[in-house]
Design a protein around this motif. Structure first.
Motif, PDB file in Angstrom:
ATOM      1  N   HIS A  26      51.047 -34.485 -16.883  1.00 24.76           N
ATOM      2  CA  HIS A  26      52.015 -33.781 -16.946  1.00 24.76           C
ATOM      3  C   HIS A  26      51.706 -32.422 -17.481  1.00 24.76           C
ATOM      4  CE1 HIS A  26      55.108 -36.266 -14.969  1.00 24.76           C
ATOM      5  NE2 HIS A  26      54.728 -37.070 -15.752  1.00 24.76           N
ATOM      6  N   GLY A  27      50.381 -32.021 -17.501  1.00 24.35           N
ATOM      7  CA  GLY A  27      50.051 -30.811 -18.080  1.00 24.35           C
ATOM      8  C   GLY A  27      50.203 -29.398 -17.263  1.00 24.35           C
ATOM      9  N   VAL A  44      51.860 -30.469  -7.440  1.00 19.95           N
ATOM     10  CA  VAL A  44      50.386 -30.611  -7.641  1.00 19.95           C
ATOM     11  C   VAL A  44      50.222 -30.809  -9.242  1.00 19.95           C
ATOM     12  CG1 VAL A  44      48.190 -29.018  -8.020  1.00 19.95           C
ATOM     13  CG2 VAL A  44      49.658 -28.931  -5.875  1.00 19.95           C
ATOM     14  N   ARG A  45      51.040 -30.170 -10.225  1.00 21.29           N
ATOM     15  CA  ARG A  45      50.934 -30.311 -11.464  1.00 21.29           C
ATOM     16  C   ARG A  45      51.345 -31.853 -12.094  1.00 21.29           C
ATOM     17  NH1 ARG A  45      54.058 -30.173 -16.052  1.00 21.29           N
ATOM     18  NH2 ARG A  45      55.893 -30.401 -14.988  1.00 21.29           N
ATOM     19  N   THR A  46      52.229 -32.300 -11.578  1.00 16.07           N
ATOM     20  CA  THR A  46      52.850 -33.577 -11.771  1.00 16.07           C
ATOM     21  C   THR A  46      51.742 -34.943 -11.168  1.00 16.07           C
ATOM     22  OG1 THR A  46      54.510 -33.939 -10.328  1.00 16.07           O
ATOM     23  CG2 THR A  46      54.952 -32.795 -12.547  1.00 16.07           C
ATOM     24  N   PHE A  49      61.152 -35.789  -2.959  1.00 12.48           N
ATOM     25  CA  PHE A  49      59.856 -35.260  -3.818  1.00 12.48           C
ATOM     26  C   PHE A  49      58.886 -36.366  -3.894  1.00 12.48           C
ATOM     27  CE2 PHE A  49      57.656 -34.302  -7.717  1.00 12.48           C
ATOM     28  CZ  PHE A  49      57.405 -32.895  -7.216  1.00 12.48           C
ATOM     29  N   GLY A  50      59.167 -37.690  -3.798  1.00 16.21           N
ATOM     30  CA  GLY A  50      58.183 -38.742  -3.940  1.00 16.21           C
ATOM     31  C   GLY A  50      57.444 -38.954  -2.682  1.00 16.21           C
ATOM     32  N   GLN A  51      58.104 -38.497  -1.554  1.00 16.72           N
ATOM     33  CA  GLN A  51      57.098 -38.439  -0.116  1.00 16.72           C
ATOM     34  C   GLN A  51      56.197 -37.325  -0.073  1.00 16.72           C
ATOM     35  OE1 GLN A  51      59.929 -38.432   3.056  1.00 16.72           O
ATOM     36  NE2 GLN A  51      58.270 -38.624   4.564  1.00 16.72           N
ATOM     37  N   LEU A  58      50.716 -35.243  -0.571  1.00 15.37           N
ATOM     38  CA  LEU A  58      49.950 -34.123  -0.996  1.00 15.37           C
ATOM     39  C   LEU A  58      48.478 -35.071  -1.584  1.00 15.37           C
ATOM     40  CD1 LEU A  58      49.215 -31.344  -1.385  1.00 15.37           C
ATOM     41  CD2 LEU A  58      50.654 -31.560  -3.699  1.00 15.37           C
ATOM     42  N   SER A  59      48.775 -35.947  -2.153  1.00 16.85           N
ATOM     43  CA  SER A  59      47.748 -36.832  -2.764  1.00 16.85           C
ATOM     44  C   SER A  59      46.970 -37.369  -1.859  1.00 16.85           C
ATOM     45  CB  SER A  59      48.181 -37.891  -3.924  1.00 16.85           C
ATOM     46  OG  SER A  59      48.720 -37.345  -5.022  1.00 16.85           O
TER      47      SER A  59
END
Length: 122
Positions: free
Chosen positions: A13-14, A80-82, A107-109, A114-115
């Motif tokens: 979470h940076g 991307v950030r999380t 958001f989970g999907q 993305l990953s």
């Protein structure tokens, strides 16, 4: 639990990866590999060094007006950030081209897709 106090496998979470900001950098990444998805296109290029990964976001005018495009960009940046920053390989540049479906996807999907695209798995 590791020394940093976070459970193993937890999402970072940076600040996330460094950003691509110049047009020249974006155009260079276009020559690399492309991975198409329902919500976005991921373009990636190996820079040939081991510096931290860099990422850039773009949304075409076909998606909508500036307000809509900025919402798509903000949602992708947060994903991307999380979640996806940990999947990015050192020495690579990524450009994520957002589509309008980003706004309606859970958001989970979105983060899972993305990953998966960044890692290169189907």
């Amino acid at each position: 639990m590791p020394a940093d106090g976070k459970p193993e496998g937890s999402a970072p979470h940076g600040r996330g990866p460094k950003r691509l900001l110049k047009r020249k950098e974006f155009l260079a990444v276009r020559r690399g590999e492309k991975r198409r998805g329902r919500f976005f296109l991921v373009e990636m290029m190996d820079r040939g060094d081991q510096a931290e990964p860099r990422v850039g976001f773009t949304v075409t005018k076909k998606v909508g007006n500036a307000v809509v495009r900025n919402r798509v960009r903000r949602r992708l940046r947060e994903a991307v950030r999380t979640h996806a920053a940990g999947d990015m390989a050192a020495g690579r540049d990524y450009v994520i081209v957002g589509r309008e479906d980003v706004l309606t996807a859970p958001f989970g999907q979105l983060t899972a897709e993305l990953s998966r695209r960044i890692r290169g798995t189907r």
